[in-house]
Design a protein around this motif. Structure first.
Motif, short mmCIF file in Angstrom:
data_model
loop_
_atom_site.label_atom_id
_atom_site.label_comp_id
_atom_site.label_asym_id
_atom_site.label_seq_id
_atom_site.Cartn_x
_atom_site.Cartn_y
_atom_site.Cartn_z
N VAL A 1 -19.35 9.89 -8.19
CA VAL A 1 -17.94 9.66 -8.46
C VAL A 1 -17.09 10.12 -7.28
O VAL A 1 -17.21 11.26 -6.82
CB VAL A 1 -17.49 10.43 -9.72
N HIS A 2 -16.25 9.24 -6.80
CA HIS A 2 -15.24 9.61 -5.81
C HIS A 2 -13.99 10.07 -6.56
O HIS A 2 -13.54 9.39 -7.49
CB HIS A 2 -14.90 8.42 -4.92
N TRP A 3 -13.46 11.22 -6.16
CA TRP A 3 -12.27 11.79 -6.80
C TRP A 3 -11.27 12.10 -5.70
O TRP A 3 -11.58 12.83 -4.76
CB TRP A 3 -12.66 13.05 -7.56
N LEU A 4 -10.06 11.53 -5.77
CA LEU A 4 -9.10 11.67 -4.68
C LEU A 4 -7.71 11.92 -5.24
O LEU A 4 -7.24 11.18 -6.11
CB LEU A 4 -9.08 10.38 -3.84
N ASP A 5 -7.06 12.98 -4.75
CA ASP A 5 -5.67 13.22 -5.14
C ASP A 5 -4.79 12.09 -4.62
O ASP A 5 -5.03 11.55 -3.53
CB ASP A 5 -5.18 14.56 -4.59
N ASN A 6 -3.76 11.75 -5.37
CA ASN A 6 -2.87 10.65 -5.01
C ASN A 6 -1.73 11.15 -4.12
O ASN A 6 -0.56 11.15 -4.50
CB ASN A 6 -2.32 10.01 -6.28
N THR A 7 -2.11 11.60 -2.93
CA THR A 7 -1.15 12.09 -1.94
C THR A 7 -1.49 11.50 -0.59
O THR A 7 -2.63 11.10 -0.34
CB THR A 7 -1.16 13.62 -1.83
N ASP B 1 -1.71 13.07 2.19
CA ASP B 1 -2.52 13.95 3.02
C ASP B 1 -3.92 14.18 2.43
O ASP B 1 -4.68 15.00 2.93
CB ASP B 1 -1.82 15.28 3.26
N ALA B 2 -4.26 13.45 1.37
CA ALA B 2 -5.60 13.59 0.77
C ALA B 2 -6.66 13.05 1.72
O ALA B 2 -6.42 12.10 2.47
CB ALA B 2 -5.66 12.86 -0.56
N ARG B 3 -7.84 13.68 1.68
CA ARG B 3 -8.96 13.26 2.51
C ARG B 3 -10.17 13.02 1.63
O ARG B 3 -10.37 13.70 0.62
CB ARG B 3 -9.28 14.33 3.56
N VAL B 4 -10.99 12.06 2.04
CA VAL B 4 -12.20 11.76 1.28
C VAL B 4 -13.17 12.93 1.39
O VAL B 4 -13.48 13.39 2.49
CB VAL B 4 -12.87 10.47 1.80
N GLY B 5 -13.62 13.42 0.26
CA GLY B 5 -14.56 14.53 0.23
C GLY B 5 -15.91 14.10 -0.31
O GLY B 5 -16.16 12.90 -0.55
N LYS B 6 -16.77 15.06 -0.53
CA LYS B 6 -18.08 14.78 -1.08
C LYS B 6 -17.95 14.29 -2.51
O LYS B 6 -17.18 14.85 -3.30
CB LYS B 6 -18.93 16.06 -1.04
#
Length: 244
Positions: free
Chosen positions: A210-216, A218-223
């Motif tokens: 699952v990809h989980w990303l804050d809706n901002t 300055d968010a960056r793709v994480g593990k």
């Protein structure tokens, strides 16, 4: 502690968005149940979001009449479909199958400062008709502009690249997560997500992530997080009887 609290808050709101049960949605998705892994529909609890099931050619939407966004969007992808070269659409529209009091309108997004962010990406569509359908506002959430065009676009591209290498169908479920008091846009007060998630499941390998990303911006793709972590954060079993 702060991260844990944010997850708890997000979980509470996602559960609010879970507006029906597996049994209640079975008939609604009868024309597109093949888009869900094993035909198994997400088990959702708490009825508060005026849900409606919408079938499109290449994706299925459980839409909320309160948030005026998808609760989740399901796709079945494979390399044969993604090999098609389809001209990208440009015409966003409000889906007339939704009552006017339950849907976003084009005016809600105008000068809002947010993109109309696809949950089922235009780049996943296999035909011209499916491409046109993907621009339904029922498939959109208000998304931070840089977020939509850079890190989230990278997640969508990585998902397609995986599908092109996979041996068969890959199932994807994408959706928004809202804060306890979500910001809104437009006269219809369309909810702005706090975060977005994209669940990817390959039946051939039985792997899910699952990809989980804050809706901002300055968010960056994480593990990626695990399926189990997604269930823990949301309290929702997106693939009952298949995972777990």
């Amino acid at each position: 502690m702060l991260i844990s609290l944010k997850k708890t808050v997000a979980t509470a709101i996602l559960l609010m968005a879970a507006a029906t049960s597996s049994a209640a949605t079975s008939a609604d998705f009868s024309k597109c149940r093949q888009l869900f892994a094993g035909g198994a529909l997400p088990v959702l609890k708490n009825a508060s979001m005026a849900p409606r099931a919408l079938c499109y050619d290449n994706f299925a939407v459980l839409h909320s009449g309160r948030s005026r966004t998808p609760i989740y969007v399901a796709e079945r992808l494979n390399k044969d479909n993604l090999d098609n070269k389809i001209t990208r659409g440009t015409r966003f529209f409000a889906d007339a199958r939704l009552p006017s009091g339950e849907r976003a309108e084009l005016a809600d997004y105008k000068q809002s400062g947010f993109d109309r962010g696809h949950m089922a990406p235009a780049g996943d569509m296999a035909t011209d008709a499916a491409m046109a359908q993907s621009f339904s506002l029922a498939n959109m959430v208000p998304q931070a502009t840089i977020n939509n065009r850079k890190p989230w676009a990278a997640i969508e591209k990585a998902t397609r690249n995986y599908v092109l290498r996979a041996s068969g169908d890959v199932y994807v479920i994408t959706g928004p997560v809202f804060d306890i008091r979500p910001a809104t846009i437009g006269a219809n007060r369309v909810w702005v997500p706090q975060s977005l998630f994209k669940l990817v499941y390959d039946p051939a390998t039985r792997r899910a992530w699952v990809h989980w990303l804050d809706n901002t911006d300055d968010a960056r793709v994480g593990k990626p997080i695990s399926y189990e972590e997604l269930v823990r954060r949301t309290g929702i079993d997106f693939m009952p009887g298949i995972r777990g």
